[in-house]
Design a protein around this motif. Structure first.
Motif, short mmCIF file in Angstrom:
data_model
loop_
_atom_site.label_atom_id
_atom_site.label_comp_id
_atom_site.label_asym_id
_atom_site.label_seq_id
_atom_site.Cartn_x
_atom_site.Cartn_y
_atom_site.Cartn_z
N ILE A 150 0.80 -1.22 0.00
CA ILE A 150 0.00 0.00 0.00
C ILE A 150 0.83 1.27 0.00
N ASP A 151 2.15 1.16 0.00
CA ASP A 151 2.98 2.35 0.11
C ASP A 151 4.16 2.25 -0.85
N THR A 152 4.51 3.35 -1.49
CA THR A 152 5.66 3.35 -2.39
C THR A 152 6.95 3.76 -1.69
N ASP A 153 6.86 4.33 -0.51
CA ASP A 153 8.05 4.75 0.23
C ASP A 153 8.70 3.63 1.02
N GLU A 154 7.90 2.65 1.41
CA GLU A 154 8.43 1.51 2.15
C GLU A 154 7.53 0.30 1.87
N THR A 155 8.06 -0.87 2.15
CA THR A 155 7.28 -2.08 1.93
C THR A 155 6.31 -2.27 3.07
N VAL A 156 5.04 -2.06 2.76
CA VAL A 156 3.97 -2.24 3.73
C VAL A 156 2.87 -3.04 3.04
N ARG A 157 2.67 -4.25 3.54
CA ARG A 157 1.58 -5.09 3.00
C ARG A 157 0.42 -5.02 3.97
N HIS A 158 -0.76 -4.92 3.38
CA HIS A 158 -1.96 -4.83 4.21
C HIS A 158 -2.93 -5.92 3.77
N ARG A 159 -3.74 -6.35 4.70
CA ARG A 159 -4.75 -7.39 4.44
C ARG A 159 -6.13 -6.74 4.57
#
Length: 167
Positions: free
Chosen positions: A105-114
């Motif tokens: 969900i973010d281009t600045d850091e790797t953040v995966r959301h469910r």
């Protein structure tokens, strides 16, 4: 209803493939490879494949991609792939049921959301997503002087507006 609408959106990809397969090699290379039409197709196919996989697993991961796959540069491979996906969609049970959607969900850091979702909601997303990419392909084809069906890449709401305006 959703199945037919989704299949119709994918048939726009088929119409594009049918049109570009007849091009001379140099024109094909400009449109399909240099202008990334093949990557648009592969991206759509990745989403369809992820959705079909989710029907068995209950989890839909749109980040699973086949970047660099042969369908990005080979129209015959893309044609076989879309035929396979259409066949699987025809046979799939698309009864509405819960799904878990996984996505970065973010281009600045790797953040995966469910996220909580369901098959109907994801089919709607896939219809709109496919038509959005069909519009890109329509523009690329026009830049290369290739005529595609006039309604390719037109949203359902715009198509309804046009029908109503014609009355």
């Amino acid at each position: 209803m959703l199945r037919n609408a989704f299949i119709n959106s994918l048939l726009q990809m088929r119409a594009f493939l049918d049109a570009v397969q007849a091009l001379p090699e140099d024109e094909f290379n400009v449109l399909y490879i240099k202008h990334n039409a093949g990557k648009h197709l592969r991206h759509v196919f990745d989403h369809v494949s992820a959705f079909l996989e989710s029907l068995h697993s209950g989890e839909l991961d749109y980040d699973k991609r086949s970047r660099g796959s042969l369908c990005e540069v080979d129209c015959d491979v893309a044609s076989a792939l879309i035929d396979d996906l259409l066949c699987k969609l025809e046979r799939a049970s698309l009864k509405n049921r819960p799904l878990k959607v996984l996505s970065e969900i973010d281009t600045d850091e790797t953040v995966r959301h469910r996220f909580d979702s369901n098959t109907d909601r994801e089919l709607l997303y896939l219809i709109n997503h496919t038509i959005h990419h069909a519009a890109h392909l329509q523009l690329l084809a026009k830049q290369c002087g290739i005529e595609l069906p006039v309604d390719m890449g037109v949203s359902p709401a715009t198509a309804s507006f046009r029908r109503q305006s014609a009355c």
